[in-house]
Design an enzyme around this catalytic site. Structure first.
Site, PDB file in Angstrom:
ATOM      1  CG  HIS A   1     -10.455  22.538   8.683  1.00 29.70           C
ATOM      2  ND1 HIS A   1      -9.279  21.997   9.118  1.00 29.70           N
ATOM      3  CD2 HIS A   1     -11.317  22.458   9.726  1.00 29.70           C
ATOM      4  CE1 HIS A   1      -9.411  21.608  10.370  1.00 29.70           C
ATOM      5  NE2 HIS A   1     -10.641  21.872  10.768  1.00 29.70           N
TER       6      HIS A   1
ATOM      7  CD  GLU B   1      -7.325  22.989   5.989  1.00 26.31           C
ATOM      8  OE1 GLU B   1      -7.377  24.232   5.972  1.00 26.31           O
ATOM      9  OE2 GLU B   1      -7.481  22.319   7.034  1.00 26.31           O
TER      10      GLU B   1
ATOM     11  CB  SER C   1      -0.916  -0.021   1.216  1.00 21.55           C
ATOM     12  OG  SER C   1      -0.131   0.016   2.377  1.00 21.55           O
TER      13      SER C   1
ATOM     14  CD  GLU D   1      -9.163  19.233  22.350  1.00 16.51           C
ATOM     15  OE1 GLU D   1      -9.398  20.312  21.779  1.00 16.51           O
ATOM     16  OE2 GLU D   1      -8.751  18.223  21.748  1.00 16.51           O
TER      17      GLU D   1
ATOM     18  CD  GLU E   1      -9.120  -5.346   7.489  1.00 18.18           C
ATOM     19  OE1 GLU E   1      -8.277  -4.681   6.860  1.00 18.18           O
ATOM     20  OE2 GLU E   1      -9.603  -5.017   8.580  1.00 18.18           O
TER      21      GLU E   1
ATOM     22  CB  CYS F   1      -9.314  23.873  13.468  1.00 18.78           C
ATOM     23  SG  CYS F   1     -10.744  23.302  14.404  1.00 18.78           S
TER      24      CYS F   1
ATOM     25  N   GLY G   1      -5.697  19.882  15.347  1.00 15.15           N
ATOM     26  CA  GLY G   1      -5.282  18.757  16.190  1.00 15.15           C
ATOM     27  C   GLY G   1      -6.186  18.557  17.384  1.00 15.15           C
TER      28      GLY G   1
ATOM     29  CE  LYS H   1       9.853 -14.337 -10.456  1.00 13.34           C
ATOM     30  NZ  LYS H   1       9.610 -15.197 -11.619  1.00 13.34           N
TER      31      LYS H   1
HETATM   32  N1  GLN Z   1      -9.531  19.830  19.134  1.00 11.01           N
HETATM   33  C1  GLN Z   1     -10.123  21.029  18.714  1.00 11.01           C
HETATM   34  C2  GLN Z   1     -11.642  20.981  18.761  1.00 11.01           C
HETATM   35  O1  GLN Z   1     -12.224  19.940  18.827  1.00 11.01           O
HETATM   36  C3  GLN Z   1      -9.667  21.412  17.315  1.00 11.01           C
HETATM   37  C4  GLN Z   1     -10.120  20.484  16.236  1.00 11.01           C
HETATM   38  C5  GLN Z   1      -9.408  20.711  14.928  1.00 11.01           C
HETATM   39  O2  GLN Z   1      -8.301  21.245  14.894  1.00 11.01           O
HETATM   40  N2  GLN Z   1      -9.988  20.268  13.827  1.00 11.01           N
HETATM   41  O3  GLN Z   1     -12.284  22.006  18.716  1.00 11.01           O
END
Ligand code: GLN
Length: 564
Positions: free
Chosen positions: A535, A537, A20, A431, A173, A407, A380, A212
């Site tokens: 986001h 991106e 993969s 958090e 799988e 984020c 994150g 191969k």
């Molecule tokens: N952990 C953070 C939240 O839940 C940011 C989430 C993220 O970066 N996508 O709000």
């Protein structure tokens, strides 16, 4: 098959061999592209044979990023019953690749996992949908798989549906999905093709490419009743002629059906390389497709694509972006961000050099950031690397380095500001520290009663209302936009006091109710520092970069040139 497929959709199955991670997603997208060049309406399904219902609960270190779709799908394992549904908007990262190449939006139901298929099977059995029958892999599970594929081909009026199966042939799988492919091939022999993507390694010891491993994986395919129509060999250099003929001979396909897929500097060039080797025409002949008249569009037009590839190849100057964070064991953890940066830079004549900094307790933040033209603070979850990321945001504020926080990155920017400029010692996100004295980032109201994991965050695209006279407005030049979200926590407005405003903190956008802050920035003429809860991106395309990423890179280039 009982439910005959009324539409005339062609199906192209893409399987992988040898190992993969050899870029099957890029191959699938590039096959889609050569079909788009011929005017066909296409879409892609990705099958992920793992048992998770969606990839939202997977570790990005192991599996790469989650791609977020515009829509949130109510997945109902047992249609027309009182069985509950599951929210799905987090899908496999390959959809990022497909969207960037093909410029089409795919519904989350295009990502089929074993988790969804088995959940449907077992819950259907409990609802008496198979009464009197022994429920079996064949025909019951295969029939659920086929129904999912047929539903897409019929409802979307497609000329071609590409179906990529994750993993490699021979994995236990994925075998049930290969069996479903075999059945569809049997039912529609003239409307189906199978493309097998393998690795052709180069042996330095003997100075030759080796066929191969490909021969073995083709045998494995044949043993489950599948004969490849086309083989695409991934290798460092283009496949040598003798290797092509060997693969052709052993795999029982013509030489014209053995296609090279060498390492490329610009991935977007792969569709052009496929064209040069005649893949598009070969494929169309195989599944009896006559090219349509292509209307002009920057997305589907061949010569526009050639021009775009040139733009990427000609981008020669470098802009260096630091990405302090975690998850850097595989580069795919933030692939949409990496690509969005690349798009924004290429359209300004630059290449990006990404300095991914895996923050540990010993990282000297000043030192690692010193040689960078800009800082991007990544999304994150959880506490690892957080203090170093907050310090990076502080460094950006103090040294006026262009900064984009996405984020989590925006939330940490806010924490850094509150600690440094408002004196809120110990400010944090709840958090990270549940009993922080200053929860400047806290749970969204809508998340307070959520107990389940998986599809339970604030997901999908939402309307964003932008304030005028902000860097965000300058970028989008629009009062209202839609971007995608994936979060549980958010920036708390009550800490944006008069003092905070005086020190430069601005809210640049909110949601429709005005209650959720969607972005913040610093009100400075000589410094570009923006954090978004969303986001951008995910919507960046190689021919149409994200406007926000574009402005961020513009600021980085100006900083590099010493203009700010
Ligand atoms: N952990 C953070 C939240 O839940 C940011 C989430 C993220 O970066 N996508 O709000």
């Amino acid at each position: 098959m009982t439910d005959a497929n009324e539409s005339n959709t062609r199906f192209i199955f893409i399987t992988g061999g040898v190992m993969s991670g050899i870029g099957k997603g890029v191959v699938t997208a590039s096959i889609g592209k050569v079909l788009q060049f011929r005017g066909f309406n296409i879409s892609v399904v990705k099958i992920d044979p793992y048992l998770n219902v969606d990839p939202g609960t997977l570790n990005p270190i192991e599996h790469g990023e989650c791609f977020i779709t515009e829509d949130v799908w109510d997945f109902t394992p047992v249609p027309e019953s009182d069985e509950r549904c599951y929210k799905i908007s987090e899908i496999d990262q390959d959809f990022g690749t497909y969207s960037r190449f093909l410029g089409i939006e795919m519904h989350p139901s295009h990502n089929i996992t074993s988790g969804q298929i088995y959940l449907s099977t077992i819950l259907r059995e409990r609802k008496g949908k198979f009464l009197g029958k022994t429920v079996q892999l064949i025909p019951h599970v295969t029939s659920i798989i086929k129904k999912r594929l047929m539903a897409i081909s019929e409802s979307e009026n497609l000329d071609v549906l590409l179906i990529e199966c994750g993993g490699t042939v021979g994995d236990l799988e994925s075998s049930i999905f290969l069996e479903a492919f075999r059945q569809i091939k049997l039912e529609y022999p003239h409307r189906t093709a199978l493309v097998h993507v393998t690795l052709v390694p180069y042996s330095r010891a003997v100075g030759q490419q080796k066929s191969k491993p490909t021969q073995h994986s083709v045998k494995m395919l044949q043993s489950v009743g599948l004969q490849p129509d086309i083989i695409i060999g991934r290798s460092e250099k283009p496949l040598a002629d003798d290797i092509k003929s060997k693969i052709s001979l052993y795999s029982n396909i013509p030489e014209a059906a053995v296609i090279s897929n060498p390492d490329l500097d610009v991935v977007y060039e792969l569709p052009l390389l496929f064209e040069e080797q005649g893949l598009g025409d070969f494929l169309c002949e195989l599944i009896d497709l006559k090219a349509k008249l292509v209307s002009y569009s920057e997305v589907t037009n061949y010569s526009e694509w050639v021009k775009m590839v040139e733009l990427y190849k000609n981008a020669s100057k470098t802009v260096r972006i630091a990405m302090p964070g975690k998850y850097f064991n595989i580069s795919d953890s933030y692939i949409s961000i990496n690509d969005a940066l690349e798009h924004a830079a290429a359209h300004q004549g630059y290449k990006t050099e990404l300095k991914m900094i895996n923050i540990t307790e010993d990282t000297n933040i000043e030192e690692v950031l010193r040689d960078c033209d800009g800082i991007l603070l990544t999304p994150g979850f959880g506490e690892r690397a957080v203090e170093g990321m907050i310090k990076s945001a502080e460094y950006a504020m103090e040294k006026k380095v262009p900064f984009l926080g996405i984020c989590f990155g925006a939330q940490l920017f806010y924490i850094a500001f509150c600690r440094k400029y408002l004196g809120l010692t110990g400010a944090n996100s709840s958090e990270i520290v549940t009993d922080t004295p200053y929860p400047v980032v806290d749970l969204l109201e809508s998340q307070k009663d959520v107990t389940e994991k998986g599809g339970s965050m604030r997901l999908g695209a939402h309307k964003i209302i932008i304030e005028k006279n902000t860097k965000l407005f300058n970028a989008y030049n629009q009062k209202e936009i839609k971007e995608r979200f994936r979060h549980r926590y958010h920036i708390q407005e009550r800490f944006i006091t008069e003092e905070a405003k005086q020190k430069g903190m601005i809210v640049s956008s909110r949601d429709e109710t005005g209650k959720i802050i969607n972005s913040i920035e610093l009100n400075r003429d000589d410094h570009w520092m923006v954090g978004t809860q969303f986001h951008p991106e995910f919507k960046s395309r190689p021919y149409a970069p994200s406007k926000l990423y574009f402005d961020f890179i513009k600021a980085c280039i100006a900083k590099k040139a010493g203009n700010i």
